[in-house]
Structures are given as C-alpha cells and as structure tokens.
Design a protein around this motif. Structure first.
Motif, mmCIF file in Angstrom:
data_model
loop_
_atom_site.group_PDB
_atom_site.id
_atom_site.type_symbol
_atom_site.label_atom_id
_atom_site.label_comp_id
_atom_site.label_asym_id
_atom_site.label_seq_id
_atom_site.Cartn_x
_atom_site.Cartn_y
_atom_site.Cartn_z
ATOM 1 N N ARG A 181 0.751 -1.485 -0.058
ATOM 2 C CA ARG A 181 0.271 -0.147 -0.193
ATOM 3 C C ARG A 181 1.238 1.090 -0.357
ATOM 4 O O ARG A 181 0.938 2.242 0.516
ATOM 5 N N ALA A 187 1.101 7.379 0.163
ATOM 6 C CA ALA A 187 1.354 9.122 -0.407
ATOM 7 C C ALA A 187 0.378 9.667 0.081
ATOM 8 O O ALA A 187 0.094 10.626 0.212
ATOM 9 N N MET A 188 -1.027 8.965 0.010
ATOM 10 C CA MET A 188 -2.198 10.273 0.545
ATOM 11 C C MET A 188 -2.515 10.416 1.605
ATOM 12 O O MET A 188 -2.934 11.401 2.186
ATOM 13 N N HIS A 231 1.082 3.160 -2.007
ATOM 14 C CA HIS A 231 -0.155 4.512 -2.483
ATOM 15 C C HIS A 231 -0.703 5.078 -2.139
ATOM 16 O O HIS A 231 -0.278 6.487 -1.898
ATOM 17 N N GLU A 232 -1.081 4.106 -0.934
ATOM 18 C CA GLU A 232 -1.624 4.586 0.195
ATOM 19 C C GLU A 232 -0.758 5.591 1.262
ATOM 20 O O GLU A 232 -1.383 6.450 2.352
#
Ligand SMILES: N=CN[C@@H](CCC(=O)O)C(=O)O
Ligand SMILES: [Zn+2]
Length: 491
Positions: free
Chosen positions: A152, A157-158, A154-155
């Motif tokens: 995860r 970064a979120m 990418h998460e």
C-alpha cells in the motif's frame, strides 16, 4: 552445546522498572529475573574465549548475582536444538548430574569461574567470544500482520497528503485493498512473502513474533493465511504465536452483525475442529474493536466465543476512538489489548487489576500521527506494558530496536522499560513468559549478541541495528551471523 563467554562488569543498578513475569507486575530491582536480565545487559569487556577467569559469585541457578556486585562474570551454556541421540558427552553428563536432552534451553547462568568448574569436562560445538559485546534476550514482537499480498505504498502518499486511516478504509482502501490481493494469492505465495518477512524480523533481533491472519475475512482465506503461518512455524527458526483475526474488518457485502454471526457460527467451529485434529495451532483471537468496524457488543460476542474454544484473547482496542475496549478486555480476562491510544483512565486501572498486558505500537501512532498512548500513566498504574512492531501494509516496520527507540522518544519510556517491554513483557502478552523473554535457566536459549559494550546502543542508534546485531540465536543455535558487523563497528 554452545558456550558464550560474556564477561561483565556491572555498571549500575537498573532504575525502577515495571516488569512482568508469570502474570506478576513488579519492580525489576526487587526481582531476581529482572536483575538477571540487566546483569546480562550491563556487560563491558571480556578476555579471550576459553581463558579461565576469576570471579566471586554463585553458580548458575537462574538467580543472577546482584547488579551491585562490582564484578559480575556470567556465562550461559546452552544445548543445541537437536535432540541428543544418545552420545552423552562429559559436559552433558556433568550438568545437574543427569542426561541432558539437547533441547535448546539455557543450562546454567552464573559467575564465570563457577560455571567453568561445573562444566570443566564439557565439550562445545562452538564457543563464541563476546569480548566487548553484550548478550541480550531475543526480542519478542507482540503484534504483527505479516501474511498478505500487495502493498500500500500508494496509500502512504495519500496519508502524507492528509487522508486519514479511516477515510481510506471507508473509501474501500486500507484493509479492504489488502483483502482483495490476499484472497487472490495462493497459499504458496503467501508463505513465500511471510518467510521473507520473518527473516527480516529475525535479522532485526526478533526471536518470537505474534502473527495474525485477518486479510481474508472469509473462512477460506482466513484458513489459507493460518495454514501459511503453520507452515512457517515448521519451516523457519523464529518462534511464532498465531492469531485468528477474522474480525479485522467487516467484509464488503456484510453488516457487522452478519460478519459476527458468520465468525461465531462458521469460522470458530471450523477452527476448533482443525485445532483438535492438530492441523492448525491457533493461539489467540483478535477483533478490531473500533467505531465503524466491530462495536463493543460484537467484539464481546466474538472474543467470548474464541475464549470458549480455548483461544487467548488479544485484540485491537481503543485505537482511533474511545470504545471502552480496555474495560471489556479486563472483564473477559484478555491476555492483552493492543493500541490503546484512546484508552480511558478507568480502562487503565481495569487492565492493571486484570493483569491484562497493554501492547503499545509506536510505529502506528507515528505513521498515522495519532496521539501517543499514555505509556507513563500505564506504567505508573501497574499495567504490564509490552511493545509490538505492528508490521502491516500500513506500518511497514520490521524492527523492534526501532520500535523501542520510538517508544522512548515518543512515549517517554526509559530504555530499560522499553527493553523489558520488548522481551519479557511481550512474551507475557503472548502467554509465553514461562519459556521466553529473559535469560534464565530452563528457558529457551533465544538471544542476541550485539557488537557494542553498552546494550543501550541497540535503542540509541535509530536504524543502526543492522550493523550492531552480530548474532541471533534461537534455541541455542546460531541462526544469523552478521560478518559485516565486525568491520562496520558500532560507533
Ligand atoms: N488497526 C487495525 N489493524 C492494523 C492495521 C491493518 C492495516 O491497515 O492493514 C493495525 O493494528 O494497525
Ligand atoms: Zn494490528
């Protein structure tokens, strides 16, 4: 047998420390176990391996000499992992006057010359010269989620951009994302990922780890995860306490009530059957007790049903919202509760009374920028405080040395408290403090040798453990030897 020669000079008595052993919470200074732990911690020098030395003291009985003793020379002699096939050597026969089964347990602890006399005819497979090094108990990681597919990143970064953990979860990411990938993975793929992660934990000094399921949520995938854990238990050297965490999230398409019924009526009876047949050993039951996940009543029903089939209660509580999870855990006789960032004062008192361990997870509070759990208040109230890495796709950290560092800086624990929380107290949280978590005669020979004369470097050097950890030993067998360690040095 394996022999360690860690000669020591006791530096100073350890400060007051909340510490647990066999369900008791006490001050380390008053207890031989804790004194032993810290005698081993305060090691400064050693002469050449095998050279006789003189030191006053008592033989290795598990009761270590006091840290106030000016010279405290300790030896630990341990059996190797394999069963003795009958060729009992002189040393083995000497020890306690009976045949030694080479069971990987610590055979003696005490002053160097006394133990040398006792084992004077022993032969050893290997002698490790610990000059200038420290010997510590193997670290125990009381909370991990190491079985999953996908990651995860990418998460991350979120979250850095401001999204909260629950916002991502409610939008179908977070645990749901990992569930989707874990359901699609084969058992062999999950096992391969798990073995690799356990290897990284071991190289960071963990010799016993808790491993949760919880990225399946349906019976088929939960069992696939538990089978992967079971296969890792037999194929890797690290010790494992396994946890069924089928209530880690409410699966898509079900309400929390439906998921609770499914767990109680379908998952747990099947687990009981597999436990009885010996196919799977499950030790603990876990629920994510959180607003928008499992409420207090569903949590109670699931935990009680797990307890009824013989599982230890060890669950996620009071993390993002105050849920009265601590009060519930104390009432149900939980062995441990993790997170507790939002625990109430009453919950802390109830946990202390019930001898329910608090497993604090500094990486998660750090990663999610949560308020820190009140470690100081818990220690003052007499709660048994343990630590875990919470390794999972949200908090990607394998390292208990880094966890101890964060606990010291962000939760205001002392280094001694952090070490006890990552060894004997974490073992207590897993119901294994009789056999793990400290260096005592009869306990499993799990230990670390670090390339520094002061054990505190393991915590102080944030991220420096790779260069510091020289050996990791499980059941008296060297599992990891870091040859680069010498060259890199520790300062
Ligand atoms: N809070 C619930 N469970 C995990 C996170 C799991 C995940 O996000 O994948 C925890 O302990 O932090
Ligand atoms: Zn967790």
């Amino acid at each position: 047998m394996l022999c360690f020669i860690p000669d020591t000079t006791a530096l100073s008595p350890p400060p007051l420390l909340r510490h647990s052993h066999n369900g008791m919470s006490f001050c380390a200074c008053d207890d031989a176990v804790a004194r032993f732990l810290f005698d081993f911690c305060f090691q400064t020098y050693c002469d050449a391996a095998g050279e006789p030395q003189s030191a006053a003291g008592t033989p290795g009985s598990g009761k270590a000499p006091s840290t106030s003793s000016p010279v405290s020379l300790l030896h630990a002699y341990m059996g190797a992992q394999e069963e003795d096939k009958g060729s009992v050597k002189g040393g083995a026969a000497l020890c306690q006057g009976r045949r030694i089964t080479r069971d990987g347990c610590i055979k003696a602890v005490g002053q160097a010359d006394v133990i040398r006399n006792e084992f004077s005819e022993a032969t050893f497979e290997r002698i490790i010269d610990c000059s200038g090094k420290c010997v510590l108990p193997g670290l125990v990681d009381a909370h991990t989620h190491p079985v999953w597919a996908g990651d995860r990143v990418h998460e991350f970064a979120m979250k850095l951009a401001g999204a909260s953990y629950m916002e991502i979860h409610q939008a179908g990411g977070g645990i749901h994302f990992t569930v989707e990938h874990t359901r699609a993975a084969s058992e062999a793929e999950l096992l391969a990922g798990l073995q690799q992660r356990l290897g990284r934990m071991l190289r960071a000094g963990s010799t016993l780890v808790e491993c949760k399921s919880g990225y399946g949520l349906d019976l088929h995938t939960e069992l696939k995860m538990l089978r992967a854990i079971e296969r890792a238990r037999t194929s890797t050297d690290i010790g494992i306490s396994s946890t069924y965490c089928g209530a880690h999230a409410v699966p898509r398409g079900k309400t929390a009530a439906e998921a609770t019924d499914d767990i109680i009526n379908n998952h747990l009876p099947k687990l009981k059957e597999l436990k009885l047949s010996g196919e799977i050993q499950v030790n603990n039951i876990d629920v994510f007790c959180e607003k928008g996940v499992f409420d207090l009543e569903s949590t109670r029903r699931i935990l009680q049903a797990g307890k009824d089939i013989g599982l230890q209660i060890n669950f996620h509580g009071d993390e993002l919202h105050p849920m009265k999870s601590a009060e519930l855990g104390a009432e149900l006789g939980a062995r441990a509760i993790s997170h507790l960032e939002e625990v109430s004062d009453e919950g802390i008192v109830a946990m202390a009374r019930a001898k329910c361990a608090a497993v604090l997870l500094p990486t998660t509070a750090y990663m999610l920028r949560l308020k820190q759990p009140q470690a100081r208040k818990m220690l003052e109230e007499g709660v048994i405080v343990a630590l875990g890495s919470d390794f999972n796709p949200n908090a990607y950290c394998f390292s208990m040395p880094m966890v101890m560092h964060l606990a010291c800086v962000n939760m205001k624990m002392s280094m001694n408290e952090a070490l006890a929380a990552a060894t004997i107290n974490a073992a207590y949280a897993l119901g294994k403090s009789d056999t793990h978590g400290s260096l005592e005669v009869g306990k499993q020979g799990d230990l670390l040798i670090i390339n520094s004369s002061r054990w505190e470097h393991l915590i102080y050097q944030f991220g420096g453990h790779e260069a510091l950890i020289n050996y990791v030993i499980v059941k008296g067998k060297v599992i990891y030897e870091n040859e680069r360690c010498e060259a890199m040095g520790s300062y």
